[in-house]
Write an enzyme that holds these catalytic residues in place. Structure first.
Site, PDB file in Angstrom:
ATOM      1  NE  ARG A 102       1.655  -4.991  10.979  1.00 40.52           N
ATOM      2  CZ  ARG A 102       2.833  -4.763  10.386  1.00 40.52           C
ATOM      3  NH1 ARG A 102       3.948  -5.206  10.954  1.00 40.52           N
ATOM      4  NH2 ARG A 102       2.893  -4.101   9.263  1.00 40.52           N
ATOM      5  NE  ARG A 147       7.925  -2.776   6.318  1.00 42.96           N
ATOM      6  CZ  ARG A 147       6.617  -2.612   6.409  1.00 42.96           C
ATOM      7  NH1 ARG A 147       5.963  -2.083   5.403  1.00 42.96           N
ATOM      8  NH2 ARG A 147       5.975  -2.983   7.485  1.00 42.96           N
ATOM      9  CE  LYS A 183      -2.046  -1.079   3.933  1.00 45.41           C
ATOM     10  NZ  LYS A 183      -1.384  -2.369   4.220  1.00 45.41           N
ATOM     11  NE  ARG A 210       5.895  -0.436  10.424  1.00 46.77           N
ATOM     12  CZ  ARG A 210       4.854  -0.524   9.603  1.00 46.77           C
ATOM     13  NH1 ARG A 210       4.903   0.076   8.418  1.00 46.77           N
ATOM     14  NH2 ARG A 210       3.776  -1.186   9.949  1.00 46.77           N
ATOM     15  NE  ARG A 235      -4.960   0.174   9.084  1.00 50.08           N
ATOM     16  CZ  ARG A 235      -3.767  -0.301   8.798  1.00 50.08           C
ATOM     17  NH1 ARG A 235      -3.470  -1.524   9.051  1.00 50.08           N
ATOM     18  NH2 ARG A 235      -2.850   0.468   8.295  1.00 50.08           N
TER      19      ARG A 235
HETATM   20  P1  AP5 Z   1       4.851  -1.701   1.815  1.00 52.50           P
HETATM   21  O1  AP5 Z   1       4.585  -0.836   0.642  1.00 52.50           O
HETATM   22  O2  AP5 Z   1       5.535  -1.097   2.984  1.00 52.50           O
HETATM   23  O3  AP5 Z   1       3.478  -2.400   2.258  1.00 52.50           O
HETATM   24  P2  AP5 Z   1       2.279  -1.845   3.124  1.00 52.50           P
HETATM   25  O4  AP5 Z   1       1.053  -2.503   2.618  1.00 52.50           O
HETATM   26  O5  AP5 Z   1       2.299  -0.353   3.157  1.00 52.50           O
HETATM   27  O6  AP5 Z   1       2.705  -2.472   4.512  1.00 52.50           O
HETATM   28  P3  AP5 Z   1       2.610  -1.919   5.984  1.00 52.50           P
HETATM   29  O7  AP5 Z   1       3.300  -2.931   6.842  1.00 52.50           O
HETATM   30  O8  AP5 Z   1       3.088  -0.512   6.088  1.00 52.50           O
HETATM   31  O9  AP5 Z   1       1.075  -1.987   6.223  1.00 52.50           O
HETATM   32  P4  AP5 Z   1       0.352  -2.024   7.531  1.00 52.50           P
HETATM   33  O10 AP5 Z   1      -1.033  -1.807   7.069  1.00 52.50           O
HETATM   34  O11 AP5 Z   1       0.549  -3.211   8.393  1.00 52.50           O
HETATM   35  O12 AP5 Z   1       1.058  -0.848   8.374  1.00 52.50           O
HETATM   36  P5  AP5 Z   1       0.628   0.622   8.722  1.00 52.50           P
HETATM   37  O13 AP5 Z   1       1.844   1.418   8.903  1.00 52.50           O
HETATM   38  O14 AP5 Z   1      -0.419   1.110   7.800  1.00 52.50           O
HETATM   39  O15 AP5 Z   1       5.642  -2.993   1.324  1.00 52.50           O
HETATM   40  C1  AP5 Z   1       6.128  -3.968   2.225  1.00 52.50           C
HETATM   41  C2  AP5 Z   1       7.486  -4.505   1.726  1.00 52.50           C
HETATM   42  O16 AP5 Z   1       7.298  -5.213   0.513  1.00 52.50           O
HETATM   43  C3  AP5 Z   1       8.511  -3.406   1.411  1.00 52.50           C
HETATM   44  O17 AP5 Z   1       9.794  -3.883   1.735  1.00 52.50           O
HETATM   45  C4  AP5 Z   1       8.349  -3.208  -0.111  1.00 52.50           C
HETATM   46  O18 AP5 Z   1       9.550  -2.725  -0.693  1.00 52.50           O
HETATM   47  C5  AP5 Z   1       8.019  -4.603  -0.561  1.00 52.50           C
HETATM   48  N1  AP5 Z   1       7.120  -4.647  -1.733  1.00 52.50           N
HETATM   49  C6  AP5 Z   1       6.052  -3.852  -1.975  1.00 52.50           C
HETATM   50  N2  AP5 Z   1       5.423  -4.236  -3.118  1.00 52.50           N
HETATM   51  C7  AP5 Z   1       6.112  -5.307  -3.588  1.00 52.50           C
HETATM   52  C8  AP5 Z   1       5.964  -6.150  -4.734  1.00 52.50           C
HETATM   53  N3  AP5 Z   1       4.963  -5.979  -5.605  1.00 52.50           N
HETATM   54  N4  AP5 Z   1       6.871  -7.164  -4.889  1.00 52.50           N
HETATM   55  C9  AP5 Z   1       7.883  -7.355  -3.995  1.00 52.50           C
HETATM   56  N5  AP5 Z   1       8.091  -6.575  -2.908  1.00 52.50           N
HETATM   57  C10 AP5 Z   1       7.198  -5.560  -2.693  1.00 52.50           C
HETATM   58  O19 AP5 Z   1      -0.087   0.399  10.143  1.00 52.50           O
HETATM   59  C11 AP5 Z   1       0.668  -0.021  11.259  1.00 52.50           C
HETATM   60  C12 AP5 Z   1      -0.240  -0.127  12.480  1.00 52.50           C
HETATM   61  O20 AP5 Z   1      -0.819   1.162  12.758  1.00 52.50           O
HETATM   62  C13 AP5 Z   1      -1.446  -1.063  12.338  1.00 52.50           C
HETATM   63  O21 AP5 Z   1      -1.087  -2.410  12.619  1.00 52.50           O
HETATM   64  C14 AP5 Z   1      -2.383  -0.471  13.397  1.00 52.50           C
HETATM   65  O22 AP5 Z   1      -1.992  -0.842  14.699  1.00 52.50           O
HETATM   66  C15 AP5 Z   1      -2.142   1.030  13.259  1.00 52.50           C
HETATM   67  N6  AP5 Z   1      -3.071   1.654  12.303  1.00 52.50           N
HETATM   68  C16 AP5 Z   1      -2.761   2.237  11.107  1.00 52.50           C
HETATM   69  N7  AP5 Z   1      -3.862   2.683  10.494  1.00 52.50           N
HETATM   70  C17 AP5 Z   1      -4.909   2.391  11.314  1.00 52.50           C
HETATM   71  C18 AP5 Z   1      -6.316   2.574  11.219  1.00 52.50           C
HETATM   72  N8  AP5 Z   1      -6.884   3.170  10.155  1.00 52.50           N
HETATM   73  N9  AP5 Z   1      -7.086   2.111  12.236  1.00 52.50           N
HETATM   74  C19 AP5 Z   1      -6.539   1.534  13.327  1.00 52.50           C
HETATM   75  N10 AP5 Z   1      -5.214   1.309  13.484  1.00 52.50           N
HETATM   76  C20 AP5 Z   1      -4.398   1.736  12.468  1.00 52.50           C
END
Ligand code: AP5
Length: 214
Positions: A170, A125, A13, A159, A86
């Site tokens: 997660r 990552r 994402k 992280r 979410r």
């Molecule tokens: P990356 O692009 O970082 O993936 P992502 O989907 O953004 O992953 P996140 O881990 O950031 O998502 P998340 O939803 O768990 O975390 P968030 O910070 O939003 O890619 C991942 C890896 O793969 C990278 O190394 C990249 O280079 C690689 N990659 C990407 N595409 C690829 C491809 N096609 N092929 C190969 N490699 C690839 O949330 C963290 C926490 O915050 C949550 O757990 C929750 O506690 C809280 N939170 C955030 N938003 C909310 C909400 N709305 N409500 C409640 N809690 C929330």
């Protein structure tokens, strides 16, 4: 143009939202990044405790963060919601917000992935501590070992929630609480799905086709 990118942790994402931000002059709004940036505040500290367990932060907290953010002037040119909504409660709060502001959603893009691949993607990552440029142990190492390609920095960070045990939690939270948003947006005719198992460039192309075909 206002977009939502949905998908499990590690689906790409953030990677795709950053590309869209540059290519389409939109603002990326990542609730995960915003919560991490608030680490020094009371709200941020409470949020970190939930994030470190792999649980969602309370709806009221993230809804108010987004409400405040999309009210700022830069969002008038359009935004990409990355990691929000979410839960169904967040989706309904977003509907109200958009209606009040007279804004529309162009597309909700689901990056579809197999759970097995996600753990490897997330646990490998890391990022430059200075500029945030993202890397991966296996898929994207810096060109010169120990030096950031983008800014030349030499400190890297991982992280706290990017370990196997928390990733399991997660993923559980995603399937239980976020997956129900797919039928919610499908029923409104705004949902489009891309295959996140493909190469990054390929996923970008699929997303562009979805947006431009909308
Ligand atoms: P990356 O692009 O970082 O993936 P992502 O989907 O953004 O992953 P996140 O881990 O950031 O998502 P998340 O939803 O768990 O975390 P968030 O910070 O939003 O890619 C991942 C890896 O793969 C990278 O190394 C990249 O280079 C690689 N990659 C990407 N595409 C690829 C491809 N096609 N092929 C190969 N490699 C690839 O949330 C963290 C926490 O915050 C949550 O757990 C929750 O506690 C809280 N939170 C955030 N938003 C909310 C909400 N709305 N409500 C409640 N809690 C929330």
């Amino acid at each position: 143009m206002n977009l939502i990118i949905l998908g499990p942790p590690g689906a790409g994402k953030g990677t795709q939202a950053k590309r869209l931000e540059e290519a389409r002059d939109l603002v990326q709004l990542s609730t995960g990044d915003m919560l991490r940036a608030a680490a020094g505040t009371a709200v941020g500290k409470k949020a970190k405790a939930a994030m470190d367990r792999g649980e969602f932060v309370e709806d009221e907290v993230v809804v108010s963060i987004i409400e405040e953010r999309i009210g700022l002037s830069d969002c008038q040119r359009g935004f990409i919601l990355d990691g929000f909504p979410r839960t169904l409660a967040q989706a309904k709060a977003l509907d109200e917000m958009l209606e009040q502001k007279g804004l529309k959603l162009r597309k909700v893009i689901e990056i579809h992935m197999d759970d097995g691949v996600l753990t490897e993607r997330i646990t490998g990552r890391f990022a430059c501590a200075a500029c945030g440029e993202g890397y991966h142990d296996k898929y994207r190492r810096p060109r010169v070992e120990g030096t950031c390609d983008a800014c030349g920095g030499s400190e890297f960070s991982r992280r706290d929630d990017d370990n196997e045990e928390v990733v399991k939690a997660r993923l559980g939270a995603y399937h239980a609480q976020t997956a129900p948003l797919l039928p919610y947006y499908r029923a409104r005719g705004v949902l489009g799905e891309v295959d996140g198992m493909n190469e990054v460039d390929d996923v970008t192309r699929q997303i562009s086709q979805l947006i431009d075909g909308a």
